[in-house]
Structure formats: C-alpha cells, structure tokens
Motif scaffolding. Structure first.
Motif, PDB file in Angstrom:
ATOM      1  N   ARG A 226      -2.185 -12.648  13.029  1.00 57.02           N
ATOM      2  CA  ARG A 226      -3.356 -12.889  12.177  1.00 57.02           C
ATOM      3  C   ARG A 226      -3.628 -14.364  11.940  1.00 57.02           C
ATOM      4  NH1 ARG A 226      -1.948 -11.327   7.397  1.00 57.02           N
ATOM      5  NH2 ARG A 226       0.022 -10.279   7.858  1.00 57.02           N
ATOM      6  N   TYR A 566      -2.643 -18.739   5.652  1.00 59.52           N
ATOM      7  CA  TYR A 566      -3.954 -18.309   5.168  1.00 59.52           C
ATOM      8  C   TYR A 566      -4.925 -19.493   5.081  1.00 59.52           C
ATOM      9  CZ  TYR A 566      -1.757 -13.848   4.140  1.00 59.52           C
ATOM     10  OH  TYR A 566      -1.103 -12.645   4.257  1.00 59.52           O
ATOM     11  N   LYS A 596      -8.068 -15.494   0.470  1.00 56.10           N
ATOM     12  CA  LYS A 596      -7.731 -14.492   1.491  1.00 56.10           C
ATOM     13  C   LYS A 596      -6.925 -13.334   0.902  1.00 56.10           C
ATOM     14  CE  LYS A 596      -8.307 -15.593   5.575  1.00 56.10           C
ATOM     15  NZ  LYS A 596      -9.425 -15.335   6.519  1.00 56.10           N
ATOM     16  N   MET A 600      -8.015  -9.317   1.151  1.00 58.74           N
ATOM     17  CA  MET A 600      -7.064  -8.280   1.540  1.00 58.74           C
ATOM     18  C   MET A 600      -6.966  -7.172   0.494  1.00 58.74           C
ATOM     19  SD  MET A 600      -2.948  -8.859   1.673  1.00 58.74           S
ATOM     20  CE  MET A 600      -2.972  -9.490  -0.014  1.00 58.74           C
ATOM     21  N   HIS A 672       0.598  -7.739   1.267  1.00 61.77           N
ATOM     22  CA  HIS A 672      -0.071  -7.209   2.457  1.00 61.77           C
ATOM     23  C   HIS A 672       0.773  -6.113   3.097  1.00 61.77           C
ATOM     24  CE1 HIS A 672      -1.095  -7.103   6.788  1.00 61.77           C
ATOM     25  NE2 HIS A 672      -2.323  -7.372   6.394  1.00 61.77           N
TER      26      HIS A 672
END
Length: 846
Positions: A226, A566, A596, A600, A672
């Motif tokens: 990511r 991030y 971020k 999420m 996450h």
C-alpha cells in the motif's frame, strides 16, 4: 480638605513615579540584551571587513573575504541572537544543567554524563580535518568576542530571571565557547534521531506480560503493498535477504525479573525526558521530496523539506546566509539555509549549485545488552572481565556540596542501569539462573558513542558542487543517519543514505540481548557503497517521509521501526496528480491535512447502528467528509475524539500505562489489521464479564466521543472545530514550565489553533495517550527552486531571535500557522533589495 487633596496629589505623583521607575527598570532589563543590528563593531583577528545584512525578519546574510572571517562573524551573530539557547544546549550536552537549575535537573545530568556526549565530542576533535577544526575555532572566537562585551541580563533576559529565582545560579558568568561545545550538539541530535532504545524497553516490558505473538501484532510489518518505500523496486547492494534470528533467541522470560523491569522503567523515564528537553517530542519525523524538471514548470528540479521536531521557544532552527565576497578555492562558501545556534555552517539549504534536505532514516543503531555483573566485573565469553570506570562530579545550584557518581562501562557501552539514586541497587539484584547466579545490569551500545567526522561532512556538503562531491561529503556523515535528498542546477536529483549502521551476526536489535554471549557483539558496519542510493530515477520523483527505504530484497538489516508510510504515500499521490509543479504547488503539498486513518476507519464507523438521535449526530457529521483536517473542521474534531476513545477502549485495559497508544502511524496499521479481525482478543474489554467485538468497541467510541466533544466544545456539531482542541503553545525550554505564571508569560507564546495531525503530511503531532495538544510540528518549511534560487521560499516556526519581546521573536509564527512562507533572498541583488539593517565588523584600529 485642601491639605488632603494636596496629600493625595503628592501620593499619586510618588506612586506614579515609583511605577514609572519599575516599568522603566523592567523595560531596561527586557531590552538590555537586544543586539545591535546596525553600525560598526571591532572584532579581533579579522582579515578584512565583514558585512552582516539583515532583512525585516532579522535574517542575517554574512559577507566576508575568508572562511575565518565568515565563521567568526557567524559565531558573533549566533551569540547576538541566541546565546542563552546555546549556553543551555551545551549544559544539556555536557550533563551540567543542575549548575543552572538545581537538583531538579540532576537525574538528566547523570544520564547524559553516563552516556558521555561531551567526552565523545572532545574525542572527535583530533579526528577532524585541520580545516574543519579551524572553522570551529573561528566560530568560537566570534562567540567569545560577543561574550567579552556582554554578561548577565545583557546576554539574555533568562539570566536575569534565573538570578532571582530560589536556588538559581548567583553571579553566573558563562564560560568561553569551545569547539567541543559545537560538536556536542550533534550528539544531542543523534540521540533524538538515531535509535529505538525506548521501543526495545517497551517490547521487553510487554514480553513479561504477553506471548510474543501478541506483541508482534502491535508492531506490524511495513505495508509495502500500500505504501511505497523510498526505493520501491529491485535489490540494493548485494542480492539476497537478511534473515534475523527469532526474538526468543535474544531475550527469555527467565531473564525478566521484577528488579530488572524496574530498572528498565527507571532508564526509560529518564531517557524519555531528554527529547522534550532537547526540543524534540512525540511525532518526530520529517518530509522531504525532490522532483526533476520533467515535473516542473521551469524544467529544473524543485526540492522541499520540513523536519518535524518538538515545538520550542525559540524554534530549533535559525536562518543564515554565508557568502564569500569572491568565491574561490580559498573561500568556497556561498550557502544559505537553516543552521543550529552553536554550530557553524548551514545544516539544510542550498549553495550556488546544489540543494539538499534531510529526513530521519531512523536505523536501529542502539542495542541494549543485559550484562551479568559482579562488583565491577562483567561476564563475557565465560570469563569475568573488569569494567572501565570513571568518576563524574556535579555542581548543583543551591547546594554547597557536589554530587559524585561512578560510571561503569562494559565492552558494549555505558551501564545505563546505574543511572539514578537507586537504579544501581535495583540493577544488581540477584537474578535467578542456576549457571550464573549473578546480577543483571543494562548496557547501551550506540553508534554515536564512537567518535566520528560528521562535522567534516557538514562543511563538505556546504561547498559541494555536484553529485559526486555531495556523495563524498555524505560518506563522512556518520550520525545521525539521515535520508539525504539532492538536486542541482544541472537538473539532476538524487538520494543517499549515509551513516554508521551496525551489522549483527544474529538478531535484529528489537530486544535486549545477552551481553555475555559473544555472538551478539556487532561485527562491523554496512559499507557506504552498500547503503541505499539513487541518482536520476526514471520517474523523476524521490519522496522521503521516514517510510521504509528499501524493498525486502535488500541484503542488510536497517531497522524494523519505519514510519508506516501514510505521509509519504500521500505526498507521492499528490505529486503524481499535480501535473507540472511550481514553488507554490510544492508548498501546498506541505500543507496537506488528509487523514489516512480516517479514510480507513470511517467506513466502518458509518456501518454502526446507533439508536439515540443525539449520539447519532456525531456519526452523521462524518458522512461526506473528505478526510481533511483544517483547524475549522467539525468532522476532524469529532473523528479525532473518536480515534482517541477507540484506542483507549481497545488497549488501555490490557497494556501497561507507559505503553498506551500514541495514535501514530504504527497504530494506524495496527487498527487497519484489527478491523479485518472483528473477534480479535484486543477488542475485548477484559474488565467486563462479556466478550466485546469490534463493533461493540466502535459503537462505544462513537458514543463516548459525542459526550466528550459536547463537554469540551459545544452541543451543536456545527460549532465543533478541530483547532479548538488541537492547540500549540510555544514553550521556552527552561523557564516556560517554571510554574510561575508571570515568568511563563514572558517567554511562552500561544496557544495557536492548528489543523493537521499525527502521521499527516501537515504533521502537527499529538499524543492520544495524553490529549489533543500539539507535541511536535514542522519546525521549518522550505521549497528550493533550482531554476532561480531567489524564487525559493522558506519560513521558521518562530523567528531568528531568542530574545523575548524582540520584534523577531515570533515574527514568522503567524505566517507559519497560516501556511505561508517568506521570499528567500539569495543573490546579492535580492539581499540588497530586502536590506533593513547593516552591521559591519572591522579589525580593531582599522
């Protein structure tokens, strides 16, 4: 009545006169230390006249015929603007704060003196090139010239306040400045930017309470899929992967006695006090990036940098230009940028040909060793070997008798478990081991305790004219290891990772290791030619924001403590979406406030059913939010209160208080992962009889946050604002927390309402375990235009002056808060156009 009236008039006149005298005295004391920015001053040892041109913001541009004159003038100018800060810094780095502040600073002094920052700085001096040593001496000559003419309140208001405080130093006269004073500050920066000691201790304390599997879930692997590393493709250095020994081979539960854990607690407490003292704090990191001319409106590179450090008053940086009147081999400096008061040269900035920026590489260069000790002997390879000992003496303000300690060092480094009033006793409590029934101590091995040549590197970077010279300079940059980004006027861009990074035979440095076992001794350092480097990458973009540097295929182990990327990914996405960039577009990316974590988490929050209409109002304000966090944002205010409550509800019941989540990028990644595990044991509140799931905790966080934000701010969501919770107070490092309101008001400034947040590009960090107040900020912002340096922009967090009530004390702060910058005059013509003051140094008698 007439006599009474006359008496009242006379009394009024007397009272007015007394008040005027008092006011005049206060004004005199306050203004007494303000430096002279205009006129002519004699300075011993000059080869020729030196001009110091300042603009309205007091930023000095220094012009001289020789490097000796240039750095002597810089020393004088730094002392003019910031001597108390310089004096404070050298007391920190030499472990002598208690001479100024009494017993309250003694534990910090003991820790610093045990590490030996000043001793290492003195050992570095003979290793430096003769030229660098001369520059340091020239700088010291300028500082001392200023000290010869100023003292007490004439140097800074802080000295006047300290002299009247109970227990403060009386008749204090600063010692002459020395080259070692300058070098020692590099050790302070290396401490803050160079290791994972706190993380090692935290992991060890957690291991005493949890299975290793649970702990690893709190330290997730970097999300390469990511968030792109600095160097995303291919192998770097030799092919292959580094295979580390499992953690169980490094530390065992049987070693973790209560006494040892108590000792680690004490070490961690003292060590955590140092970053705040030095002007750092939670959220330390940085952004920097460089783009080639393919991405710019001018066809030449642009370079941006904003280091994230603790918010102090004055700010950690001061701006300066250093210009040889005629640039030549004998006088090669034509450089401008950000410097540290107390250190000659420019740390971050540009010269006539190149520009460079720093972010923290954060390699693992600190290891803790559990040492088996008996008296002053330590066990190594089945033999008891004597430790090196030295005595340290501390003068303490308000005490007649000095304090003495004995510092002990093993082959790995100083025994930091000795620090404190009772830590040695704790560290030497018997450990339960049948083979070696001796005591445990904790030693620290750290690259910065090896004398090095980083000062040589700084001056070499200042005069480098191309990539080859820049890399040669970087090779000497040993600590702290940084991500160096580069651009030049020929259109090239580059990246270099420098520094001493250890090679371990086994293990990765995540946990303390047995000091008695030779296999854990460092076997050397990663060769410079094997360190990550990149020149003119095909895509013309290099972004560094403390994320992973290399792909998994890199041969050597750098660290396991990257930021989770991030910020860096958001910067990269912004660059790719921007089209052609100019200076303003680069600056706008620095101000990006997208969260971020919110992007999420919010979709999960919006799926939660909430019956009560009042509680549901908070949830509703998150709908259609773009996840940005300007200071007036209501959704940002509510989300961050939810985030803090979520972390507390999930982890506070199971983790020791000292390890509670701060809410940074690691916790973004932890949550996450957990969002995909709705029945993970971390969600369960072990204080209740039932077993909670993910959605139970999310619902409770939403409801609790609605109650909290209503109490803190307003009932109506339309009146919520993130900046009203997220405030910055610029706090003087010494007297800003004195507990005396009038003194704190003299030196502190704020509060300022800010946007941004932790692990956001506009990195105004806050600690979720403490509250919403700002703990670290972009300490400066700069954008360098390699097509025309005079089109570059810069701004400091505060101002160049360290004198409270000076017009340049916080004159850049309002600009900084609003996200604005100043024009960065570089060429002689541009500097002349902004000239406000001119100070000329001359040879005595000329």
């Amino acid at each position: 009545m007439r006599r009474l009236l006359r008496a009242l008039i006379i009394s009024g006149i007397v009272l007015t006169t007394v008040l005027l005298v008092i006011a005049g005295t206060v004004v005199f004391v306050v203004r007494h230390s303000f430096p002279t920015y205009d006129g002519t001053i004699d300075l011993e040892g000059l080869d020729g006249d030196v001009s110091v041109v300042r603009d309205a913001n007091g930023i000095p541009q220094i012009y001289a015929d020789t490097p000796a004159d240039l750095f002597a003038a810089q020393g004088y100018v730094h002392a003019q603007d910031r001597f108390f800060e310089m004096d404070f810094r050298r007391h920190v780095t030499s472990g002598r704060l208690s001479e100024l502040f009494g017993k309250s600073a003694l534990e910090t002094d003991k820790f610093v003196r045990t590490l030996g920052w000043r001793r290492v700085a003195e050992q570095e001096l003979p290793l430096l090139s003769p030229t660098t040593r001369q520059y340091l001496d020239d700088y010291a000559r300028g500082v001392n010239a200023y000290l010869s003419k100023h003292n007490g309140s004439g140097l800074s208001l802080e000295y006047a306040v300290l002299s009247v405080q109970p227990g403060g130093p009386k008749n204090y006269t600063p010692e002459p400045w020395t080259a070692a004073d300058s070098l020692a500050w590099l050790k302070a920066m290396a401490w803050d930017l160079g290791g994972n000691l706190d993380e090692e201790i935290t992991r060890t304390k957690l291991l005493a309470a949890f299975p290793k599997r649970n702990i690893e879930s709190l330290y997730p692997q970097y999300p390469y899929e990511r968030n792109q590393p600095i160097m995303p493709t291919g192998s770097v250095g030799k092919d292959g992967k580094f295979t580390a020994a499992p953690a169980s081979a490094e530390v065992r539960r049987g070693m973790l006695t209560q006494d040892l854990l108590k000792s680690l607690d004490s070490v961690q407490k003292v060590a955590k006090g140092l970053p705040e003292l030095l002007g750092q704090g939670d959220g330390v990191g940085s952004n920097s990036w460089v783009v080639s001319g393919d991405h710019t409106t001018t066809g030449k590179p642009l370079l941006a940098n904003d280091p994230h450090l603790g918010a102090t008053m004055p700010g950690i940086w001061t701006q300066v230009g250093l210009h040889c009147k005629s640039v030549s081999k004998s006088c090669p400096f034509d450089v401008s940028g950000f410097s540290f008061s107390g250190l000659p040269g420019v740390v971050i900035g540009h010269n006539n040909a190149i520009s460079w920026g720093f972010t923290n590489l954060d390699p693992d260069v600190q290891d803790l060793y559990l040492e088996r000790i008996e008296g002053n002997n330590a066990l190594y390879n089945n033999k008891w070997r004597p430790m090196v000992t030295r005595e340290e003496t501390f003068k303490v303000a308000g005490q007649s008798d000095p304090v003495k300690i004995t510092v002990r060092e093993t082959r790995h480094g100083p025994l930091i478990s000795d620090v404190g009033d009772d830590e040695r006793k704790v560290g030497e409590q018997a450990a339960s081991d049948a083979k070696y029934p001796k005591a445990y101590g904790v030693a620290l091995q750290w690259t910065a305790l090896n004398p090095g040549k980083t000062a040589d590197a700084l001056f070499a970077i200042n005069i480098a004219q191309n990539w080859t010279q820049f890399r040669a300079a970087a090779k000497q940059f040993q600590v702290p290891s940084q991500n160096l980004v580069y651009a030049d006027t020929d259109g090239h861009i580059g990246y270099q990772a420098p520094g001493l990074i250890p090679i371990r035979s086994v293990g990765r440095g995540d946990w303390p290791v047995p000091g008695w076992d030779p296999k854990y001794y460092w076997k050397g350092y990663i060769p410079f030619d094997a360190l990550p480097t990149e020149f003119d990458p095909p895509d013309g973009i290099i972004v560094t924001a403390n994320q992973a540097v290399v792909p998994r295929t890199y041969t050597y182990y750098l660290t396991n403590s990257w930021d989770y990327g991030y910020r860096s990914q958001q910067i990269l996405d912004r660059i790719k979406a921007a089209g052609k960039l100019d200076v303003n577009a680069m600056a706008s990316i620095q101000l990006d406030t997208k969260n971020k974590a919110a992007e999420m988490l919010v979709p999960y929050l919006l799926r939660i059913s909430i019956d009560d209409a009042f509680d549901r109002q908070g949830q509703d304000i998150l709908r259609n939010w773009d996840f940005t966090q300007p200071p007036d944002s209501a959704p940002a205010a509510y989300f961050n209160v939810v985030w803090r409550n979520l972390l507390a509800l999930t982890f506070h019941d199971q983790l020791p208080e000292g390890t509670w989540p701060d809410g940074g990028s690691r916790w973004f990644e932890v949550i996450h992962t957990l969002l995909a595990q709705p029945n993970s044991g971390w969600w369960d509140d072990i204080r209740t009889p039932q077993r909670e799931s993910r959605d139970d905790i999310l619902r409770e966080a939403l409801i609790n946050a609605r109650t909290e934000i209503t109490q803190k701010m307003a009932r109506e969501p339309s009146n919520w604002q993130w900046g009203r919770l997220h405030k910055l107070t610029l706090t003087n490092q010494t007297l800003g927390k004195s507990g005396v309101g009038v003194v704190e008001k003299m030196f502190n400034r704020g509060p300022y309402e800010l946007g941004g947040g932790t692990s956001i590009v506009d990195a105004t960090a806050w600690d979720a375990s403490e509250g919403y107040g700002v703990t670290a900020t972009p300490s400066m912002r700069m954008v360098v235009d390699l097509s025309d340096f005079d089109q570059s922009r810069w701004v400091n967090l505060t101002g160049v002056s360290g004198h409270a009530y000076s017009s340049n004390y916080t004159d850049q702060t309002d600009l900084w808060v609003k996200g604005e910058t100043l024009p960065w005059a570089y060429t002689k013509g541009a500097v002349e156009a902004t000239r406000k003051h001119t100070l000329t140094f001359t040879k005595p008698g000329s």
